[in-house]
Design an enzyme around this catalytic site. Structure first.
Site, PDB file in Angstrom:
ATOM      1  N   TRP A 129    -112.482  40.348 -88.943  1.00 54.63           N
ATOM      2  CA  TRP A 129    -111.813  39.740 -87.787  1.00 54.63           C
ATOM      3  C   TRP A 129    -112.591  40.105 -86.519  1.00 54.63           C
ATOM      4  O   TRP A 129    -112.965  41.278 -86.329  1.00 54.63           O
ATOM      5  CB  TRP A 129    -110.375  40.262 -87.720  1.00 54.63           C
ATOM      6  CG  TRP A 129    -109.565  39.725 -86.576  1.00 54.63           C
ATOM      7  CD1 TRP A 129    -109.487  38.427 -86.147  1.00 54.63           C
ATOM      8  CD2 TRP A 129    -108.701  40.480 -85.715  1.00 54.63           C
ATOM      9  NE1 TRP A 129    -108.628  38.333 -85.078  1.00 54.63           N
ATOM     10  CE2 TRP A 129    -108.133  39.582 -84.788  1.00 54.63           C
ATOM     11  CE3 TRP A 129    -108.345  41.829 -85.641  1.00 54.63           C
ATOM     12  CZ2 TRP A 129    -107.226  39.978 -83.811  1.00 54.63           C
ATOM     13  CZ3 TRP A 129    -107.451  42.218 -84.661  1.00 54.63           C
ATOM     14  CH2 TRP A 129    -106.898  41.301 -83.757  1.00 54.63           C
ATOM     15  N   ASP A 210    -105.514  46.572 -93.273  1.00 56.70           N
ATOM     16  CA  ASP A 210    -104.986  45.636 -92.284  1.00 56.70           C
ATOM     17  C   ASP A 210    -104.231  44.550 -93.053  1.00 56.70           C
ATOM     18  O   ASP A 210    -104.817  43.796 -93.830  1.00 56.70           O
ATOM     19  CB  ASP A 210    -106.156  45.035 -91.483  1.00 56.70           C
ATOM     20  CG  ASP A 210    -105.665  44.120 -90.358  1.00 56.70           C
ATOM     21  OD1 ASP A 210    -104.445  43.890 -90.255  1.00 56.70           O
ATOM     22  OD2 ASP A 210    -106.524  43.638 -89.578  1.00 56.70           O
ATOM     23  N   LYS A 245     -97.358  36.387 -88.230  1.00 61.83           N
ATOM     24  CA  LYS A 245     -97.536  35.179 -89.042  1.00 61.83           C
ATOM     25  C   LYS A 245     -96.361  34.973 -89.984  1.00 61.83           C
ATOM     26  O   LYS A 245     -95.784  33.898 -90.036  1.00 61.83           O
ATOM     27  CB  LYS A 245     -98.823  35.248 -89.865  1.00 61.83           C
ATOM     28  CG  LYS A 245     -99.945  36.023 -89.247  1.00 61.83           C
ATOM     29  CD  LYS A 245    -100.684  35.261 -88.175  1.00 61.83           C
ATOM     30  CE  LYS A 245    -101.655  36.218 -87.483  1.00 61.83           C
ATOM     31  NZ  LYS A 245    -102.635  35.604 -86.633  1.00 61.83           N
TER      32      LYS A 245
HETATM   33  C1  LMR Z   1    -106.841  35.007 -85.467  1.00 59.57           C
HETATM   34  O1  LMR Z   1    -107.691  35.665 -86.074  1.00 59.57           O
HETATM   35  O2  LMR Z   1    -107.026  33.838 -85.090  1.00 59.57           O
HETATM   36  C2  LMR Z   1    -105.496  35.626 -85.186  1.00 59.57           C
HETATM   37  O3  LMR Z   1    -105.401  36.868 -85.778  1.00 59.57           O
HETATM   38  C3  LMR Z   1    -105.154  35.635 -83.743  1.00 59.57           C
HETATM   39  C4  LMR Z   1    -105.939  36.609 -82.940  1.00 59.57           C
HETATM   40  O4  LMR Z   1    -105.329  37.404 -82.240  1.00 59.57           O
HETATM   41  O5  LMR Z   1    -107.171  36.594 -82.988  1.00 59.57           O
END
Ligand code: LMR
Length: 396
Positions: A129, A210, A245
């Site tokens: 992420w 996570d 989510k």
């Molecule tokens: C995403 O990856 O799009 C979501 O987890 C929202 C975010 O906060 O980035």
């Protein structure tokens, strides 16, 4: 102080929200930020949430401070949701605190690790992420990475992952995604979780899991396989959860940080450190989202309704995966995109270049992260033909 600053670029994910909002093209498609959308492109409030919210309005009697732990009832229920009937609960060796969303949980985890072990290194999957690196560096941790996604073959590079993890020094932290890997959509199988757990035991690294998408992959129980296994087999596990989510509570900012320790005594001491971390950042978490989740999970009827609504969201995402692959074929695209149907959760990489992504955004108003991560929930019966047509043109 301010005059010497230079402006920073917009966040690679959140910046897309603004750009999409300002785009006047009626055909625009939002595959950017990871939020659930229905077929009309709307992110609805779940019916069970509406009922629980009304209940709270009618029954809440005080707005007194709640303390750094957040609401204890939420903490109990959310750890039961992750662990189920688990030894960790009967042995009283886990502690949970409520956090401002899953991101808040991750930042608390980062600061907690820093407080426990000032020179700690955290190992992130490559890719991961987009916000992980920034938030753990901001917490003062050293960052390293291990191979995860095989971009060429569109699958997990499990051998690469295992070989890198077998060189992680004892005491380092390894971040794992419980399910619905963001951004690749490639998850570990049960056997692979077993192998990584055995490696953690042998090498002595601590997993930080996570879990932002419990229930969006295979189901609430199935998606918790990794955390349950690791908490059973290992003395120490850290876990960050999110209700953004699965309860659709994005802007209410509710999640949890859970630590699992060797025994109840160590858990109490570690919890006191985590609470002092919280006190020095935001003092106490917001209470509204936690109260909604507790109300739902304390009611059989609302829990049943939530399970149904969650299953509908999960099924819609799985159907969208099929829909996109079918429509790409209908457009005569020869490249094999079937990997999208083998991946799980909110995201997959299309596997196109940043230049092609830029063309999709600028010429077709189709928004996605420049890594070509697409949020599958943004696909709909209405936009899929335009989407597939545009991708076909751009990759030709
Ligand atoms: C995403 O990856 O799009 C979501 O987890 C929202 C975010 O906060 O980035």
């Amino acid at each position: 102080m301010l005059e010497h600053l230079s402006a920073l670029p917009a966040d690679p994910i959140l910046g897309l929200l603004k750009a999409y909002g300002q785009d006047t093209n009626p055909n625009k498609v939002d595959l950017g930020v990871g939020v659930f959308k229905d077929d009309a492109g709307h992110t609805p409030i779940l019916a069970c949430v509406k009922t629980a919210e009304q209940f709270r309005i009618d029954n809440e009697t005080s707005k007194i401070y709640i303390g750094p732990t957040g609401e204890p009832e939420f903490n109990r229920l959310i750890s039961e949701l992750v662990f189920g009937e688990h030894d960790v609960i009967s042995q009283n060796r886990s502690r949970t605190l409520s956090t401002p969303g899953g991101t808040g949980a991750l930042r608390v985890a980062g600061e907690f690790i820093k407080a426990c072990k000032p020179n700690a290194t955290i190992w992130l999957s490559n890719p991961t992420w987009a916000n992980h690196e920034g938030l753990f560096s901001a917490a003062g941790l050293n960052i390293a990475s291990y191979p995860y996604y095989d971009y060429e073959n569109k699958c997990l590079d499990f051998d690469g992952m295992l070989s890198a993890l077998s060189n992680v020094p004892a005491g380092d932290i390894v971040l794992l995604h419980a399910c619905c890997h963001n951004p690749s959509g490639m998850d570990l199988t049960k056997e692979q979780w077993q192998q990584v757990t055995a490696l953690a035991k042998e090498k002595g690294f601590t997993p930080l899991i996570d879990m932002a998408y419990q229930g969006f992959g295979q189901g609430l129980e199935e998606d918790a396989y990794g955390p349950r296994l690791m908490a059973k087999e290992l003395d120490e596990v850290l876990l960050c959860t999110s209700c953004s989510k699965n309860f659709g509570l994005y802007r209410e900012r509710i999640g949890g940080f859970t630590l699992v320790a060797k025994n109840s005594n160590v858990a109490d001491i570690a919890y006191s450190v985590a609470l002092s971390v919280v006190r020095s950042i935001y003092s106490m978490p917001p209470a509204h989202g936690a109260a909604i989740v507790s109300t739902i999970l304390n009611s059989d009827e609302l829990t049943g309704q939530w399970h149904q609504e969650l299953a509908q969201m999960r099924d819609r995402i799985a159907t969208n995966r099929q829909l996109l692959v079918e429509h790409l074929k209908l457009q005569g695209v020869e490249r094999d995109f079937s990997f999208i149907t083998r991946q799980s959760g909110m995201f997959s990489f299309l596997g196109i270049t940043p230049e092609q992504v830029a063309t999709l955004i600028n010429d077709y108003s189709i928004y996605m992260v420049d890594s070509s991560r697409i949020s599958i929930a943004g696909i709909s019966k209405t936009n899929v033909e335009y989407l597939a047509q545009s991708i076909a043109k751009v990759i030709k």
